[in-house]
Every structure is written in structure tokens, then in C-alpha cells.
Design a protein around this motif. Structure first.
Motif, short mmCIF file in Angstrom:
data_model
loop_
_atom_site.label_atom_id
_atom_site.label_comp_id
_atom_site.label_asym_id
_atom_site.label_seq_id
_atom_site.Cartn_x
_atom_site.Cartn_y
_atom_site.Cartn_z
N ALA A 36 1.28 0.88 4.04
CA ALA A 36 0.36 1.10 2.92
C ALA A 36 0.36 2.57 2.54
O ALA A 36 0.37 3.45 3.42
N ALA A 37 0.39 2.84 1.26
CA ALA A 37 0.40 4.22 0.77
C ALA A 37 -0.84 4.42 -0.09
O ALA A 37 -0.75 4.48 -1.33
N PRO A 38 -2.01 4.52 0.54
CA PRO A 38 -3.25 4.62 -0.25
C PRO A 38 -3.34 5.94 -0.98
O PRO A 38 -2.78 6.95 -0.54
N PRO A 39 -4.05 5.95 -2.10
CA PRO A 39 -4.28 7.22 -2.80
C PRO A 39 -5.17 8.12 -1.97
O PRO A 39 -5.89 7.65 -1.07
N PHE A 40 -5.14 9.40 -2.26
CA PHE A 40 -6.00 10.35 -1.56
C PHE A 40 -7.26 10.58 -2.37
O PHE A 40 -7.21 10.81 -3.58
N PHE A 41 -8.41 10.50 -1.68
CA PHE A 41 -9.70 10.76 -2.31
C PHE A 41 -10.24 12.07 -1.75
O PHE A 41 -10.47 12.19 -0.54
N ASP A 42 -10.42 13.02 -2.63
CA ASP A 42 -10.91 14.33 -2.19
C ASP A 42 -12.42 14.25 -2.01
O ASP A 42 -13.20 14.72 -2.83
N ALA A 43 -12.81 13.61 -0.92
CA ALA A 43 -14.23 13.35 -0.69
C ALA A 43 -14.53 13.33 0.80
O ALA A 43 -13.67 13.00 1.63
N ARG A 44 -15.75 13.71 1.10
CA ARG A 44 -16.26 13.62 2.48
C ARG A 44 -17.14 12.37 2.56
O ARG A 44 -18.12 12.24 1.83
N MET A 163 -16.29 -7.75 -2.60
CA MET A 163 -15.27 -7.03 -1.85
C MET A 163 -15.05 -7.71 -0.50
O MET A 163 -15.88 -7.63 0.41
N PRO A 164 -13.93 -8.42 -0.34
CA PRO A 164 -13.65 -9.07 0.94
C PRO A 164 -13.35 -8.06 2.02
O PRO A 164 -13.04 -6.89 1.74
N LEU A 165 -13.44 -8.50 3.25
CA LEU A 165 -13.04 -7.66 4.37
C LEU A 165 -11.52 -7.67 4.50
O LEU A 165 -10.80 -8.07 3.59
N ALA A 166 -11.01 -7.21 5.62
CA ALA A 166 -9.58 -7.12 5.84
C ALA A 166 -9.34 -7.13 7.34
O ALA A 166 -10.18 -7.61 8.10
N VAL A 167 -8.22 -6.57 7.79
CA VAL A 167 -7.90 -6.59 9.20
C VAL A 167 -7.55 -5.18 9.69
O VAL A 167 -7.03 -4.36 8.93
N HIS A 168 -7.89 -4.93 10.94
CA HIS A 168 -7.50 -3.69 11.62
C HIS A 168 -6.15 -3.96 12.28
O HIS A 168 -6.07 -4.59 13.33
N MET A 342 -0.19 -8.19 6.79
CA MET A 342 0.14 -6.79 7.02
C MET A 342 0.59 -6.07 5.75
O MET A 342 0.52 -4.84 5.67
N SER A 343 1.01 -6.81 4.73
CA SER A 343 1.46 -6.17 3.50
C SER A 343 0.38 -6.09 2.43
O SER A 343 0.55 -5.37 1.45
N LYS A 344 -0.74 -6.83 2.62
CA LYS A 344 -1.75 -6.87 1.56
C LYS A 344 -3.19 -6.73 2.04
O LYS A 344 -4.06 -6.38 1.24
N HIS A 345 -3.47 -7.05 3.31
CA HIS A 345 -4.86 -7.25 3.70
C HIS A 345 -5.30 -6.44 4.91
O HIS A 345 -6.14 -6.88 5.70
N THR A 346 -4.77 -5.23 5.06
CA THR A 346 -5.30 -4.32 6.08
C THR A 346 -6.38 -3.46 5.40
O THR A 346 -6.51 -3.42 4.17
N TYR A 347 -7.14 -2.72 6.22
CA TYR A 347 -8.16 -1.86 5.63
C TYR A 347 -7.53 -0.73 4.82
O TYR A 347 -8.15 -0.21 3.88
N ALA A 348 -6.30 -0.35 5.14
CA ALA A 348 -5.62 0.67 4.33
C ALA A 348 -5.31 0.14 2.93
O ALA A 348 -5.18 0.92 1.98
N LEU A 351 -9.62 -0.55 1.35
CA LEU A 351 -10.56 0.53 1.09
C LEU A 351 -10.29 1.30 -0.20
O LEU A 351 -11.25 1.75 -0.85
N PRO A 352 -9.03 1.48 -0.62
CA PRO A 352 -8.86 2.09 -1.95
C PRO A 352 -9.50 1.28 -3.07
O PRO A 352 -9.98 1.86 -4.06
N GLU A 353 -9.50 -0.06 -2.93
CA GLU A 353 -10.20 -0.88 -3.91
C GLU A 353 -11.68 -0.55 -3.93
O GLU A 353 -12.31 -0.42 -4.99
#
Length: 360
Positions: A36-44, A163-168, A342-348, A351-353
Motif C-alpha cells: 500500500a502506498a498511502p498519501p502523506f498527511f501533514d498532521a499530528r 467506514m468499515p474496519l480492515a485488517v492488521h 492484503m491488496s485492498k483491506h488493510t488499515y494502510a 485509513l487514507p479513506e
């Protein structure tokens, strides 16, 4: 060495070889899936966990790779931590059960200070006697349950999102499972009334099969004496759950009942329409999942392709019999289940959604 001992040794070696071959095939599959290549959020982000080990760890690890800083706080010290770290967002997981009485007052105080708050409800609709009032203390409400979106809107929540959950994926994944974890059929979860009724009806069919029924309250079974050899009472940690899933040929997933008075606090009698997090977790482990049908299931998986479903006890029995006798078909569905998850439903992936719906 006796003939029996030599036979046992040979069978043990073959079982170990088969298990290694199974896990090796899955690992090769996962390695071919682009990470997964999530976008970067400049946030704390200040994350307040519920205490769901597999969910909290999966979320914090994923957030750590996509935000400037992820800080894990405690509900007891929400106000102090917020004023100290000054987060761009406070994300609360569920907000029920273990949260102190003053937590809602602390939420109101941090909002008065200008801090943005969000909650992710993951026990819906089973605790909707409490969650509507709780939702009023947040700027943004997420729920994994389709039937609850309108509920939170109706009580004044300004921003509500399904917002559904996902998998670790570092926890729930194909792994070696020793003989102690092997079974033909496995179910893990508490004995809510509908689940006890299902296994009571299945009892004669399960005779002669290797079965694991793991969780609490299974003394509710009307046929407990008959099924007791299969029952392992009590809580097991997530790491053990993973091994039982991996060691099973088939894992049954039956959602808890949502009807008022059936092991829940749902006085409005809202229907359960959405899948539970277990759906993703089972599919990540490389076993065939047989699940009852929820409305949003086909948004994530395709029955007969990367998951299997049942609508009655008779259909469940027929499919168990078929898939126990047809290993290649069973394994092909399980393989696709791992690939989809593993290609669609991890938290990575998820969470961008979620973060994309909150101005940061």
C-alpha cells in the motif's frame, strides 16, 4: 521403532511438509502484491484506543506511516494530553466500555479549545442505546454499520460517514500452525443465542469431524454434553486466534444478532447490515471462510470467489461437506481471499479513506 511409531512419524513429517508448503505459497503470493502506498498527511494525530488489540495496533502502525506524528493517548488523560501535544485531530476508537465517566466532559473541553475530534464506532448497532448521545460530543462520526449512518444524522451529528474496519496484516496473515491448532471446522466467538442455536442444530453433523468452538458462554448450548469435546471456553489472545484460523480447513463466521434483547443494547431494534472485522481477519489467514450474509459483504468480497456464504443450516452443512472433500477448490478460494484482503483491506488502505474525509 514399532510400526505404529514409524507410521505416526511419517504422518507427522507429511503434515509438517504440507503446512510449510501451504504457508510458503501464501508468502510468495503476498510478496507479489504491491505494498500500500498511502498519501502523506501533514498532521499530528492523537489516537485514543479502545483496547481492541488487533484493531488498535493495526491502526497505530498504519497511521505511523502516513502522518507526521501519531501519538497514542489514554481516555483518562485526554484533556492533559491534548493541551500538551496540540494535535490536529483526536481520533477515538469506539468510546465505550472502558472509558471513564468524565471522558465526555473532557471531549467538550478540548472542542471548546478548538481541537477537532472524530470517533469510529465499531460495535454498531449493538450498543445504540448509548452511542447516539456519545456521538454529539464529536465533530466527525464514523460507523462501520450502514444502518447507523441515518441514526447519527438524526441526533444532530454534522458529519457522519460509513467506514468499515480492515485488517492488521502483520498479525492476521498465513503462518505455521502446529498440530494443536489443526481442525476441519473452527469457530471463534462468544455464544450469542443465534450462534448457540446454530451449533445445536449442527451437532449430529459435526460428529466424527475435528471441530473447534472457542469463546465464552458456550454452556448455553442445549446439546452442550454432546458438543463439549469441541468447546474451548474463555478468551484467547489475537496471536492464538491467528493460529487457530491458520490451522482450520474451514472457519465459520456468524454475526451476532441485532434484535432488541438478544445479547445487545439496541432498543431501537436497528438491523445489522454490515460485516464484522472478523470477516477481514479470517480471510487474511489463508483459510476458507463460510459466513452468513450481510448487505455490504459484496462491496469487499465475491461469494464463490474469495469467500463463501450460507443462508441456512442445510446450506452450511452442504458447503462444509463439499469443501472438506474438494481441497483444491477450497484452497483456491482461500488463496484469492488472501490476495483480496492484503491488496485492498488493510488499515494502510482504509485509513487514507477515513482521513480524506476530515479537513486536516
Amino acid at each position: 521403532m514399532s510400526l505404529a511409531m514409524r507410521k505416526g512419524q511419517k504422518e507427522g513429517y507429511q503434515a509438517g511438509y504440507n503446512e510449510g508448503y501451504r504457508v510458503g505459497g501464501y508468502r510468495a503470493l503476498i510478496e507479489r502484491i504491491p505494498p500500500a502506498a498511502p498519501p502523506f498527511f501533514d498532521a499530528r494525530i492523537l489516537y485514543i484506543p479502545q483496547g481492541f488489540e488487533s484493531i488498535d495496533e493495526g491502526i497505530t502502525k498504519a497511521l505511523g506511516g502516513m502522518v507526521r506524528e501519531c501519538i497514542v493517548g489514554r481516555p483518562e488523560t485526554l484533556l492533559e494530553t491534548t493541551l500538551s501535544v496540540k494535535p490536529d485531530l483526536i481520533l477515538v476508537m469506539n468510546g465505550l466500555h472502558v472509558f471513564p465517566e468524565h471522558f465526555r466532559e473532557s471531549l467538550d473541553q478540548v472542542r471548546q479549545q478548538g481541537f477537532r475530534t472524530a470517533i469510529w464506532f465499531v460495535d454498531d448497532p449493538y450498543f445504540t442505546d448509548e452511542t447516539p448521545e456519545l456521538s454529539r460530543h464529536f465533530d466527525v462520526v464514523f460507523t462501520h454499520e450502514l444502518s447507523c449512518v441515518q441514526l447519527y444524522q438524526s441526533v444532530g451529528a454534522q458529519e457522519v460517514h460509513y467506514m468499515p474496519l480492515a485488517v492488521h496484516p502483520e498479525l492476521f496473515a498465513p503462518t505455521m500452525a502446529g498440530p494443536a491448532y489443526q481442525s476441519d471446522i473452527c469457530f471463534i466467538g462468544n455464544a450469542f443465542r443465534n450462534r448457540a442455536a446454530l451449533f445445536d442444530e449442527l451437532a449430529p453433523f459435526l460428529a466424527g469431524k475435528r471441530v473447534r468452538i472457542i469463546g465464552g458462554f458456550w454452556e448455553r448450548l442445549a446439546r452442550y454434553k454432546e458438543l463439549s469435546p469441541f468447546v474451548y471456553s474463555g478468551f484467547i489472545p489475537a496471536a492464538e486466534t491467528v493460529k487457530f484460523y491458520n490451522g482450520a480447513k474451514i472457519v465459520i463466521n456468524l454475526h451476532r444478532p441485532s434484535e432488541r434483547g438478544s445479547d445487545n443494547r439496541n432498543i431501537m431494534n436497528l438491523q445489522g447490515r454490515s460485516i464484522n472485522p472478523r470477516t477481514f481477519e479470517i480471510n487474511a489467514c489463508g483459510t476458507l471462510q463460510l459466513t452468513d450474509i450481510r448487505e455490504d459483504l459484496t462491496m469487499y468480497y465475491t461469494p464463490g470467489v474469495d469467500i463463501e456464504t450460507f443462508g441456512s443450516v442445510e446450506e452450511l452443512k452442504q458447503k462444509i461437506s463439499y469443501y472438506l472433500a474438494n481441497e483444491d477448490h477450497r484452497r483456491s478460494i482461500a488463496m484469492r481471499a488472501v490476495a483480496s484482503t492484503m491488496s485492498k483491506h488493510t488499515y494502510a488502505h482504509r485509513l487514507p479513506e477515513l482521513l480524506g474525509k476530515i479537513p486536516l
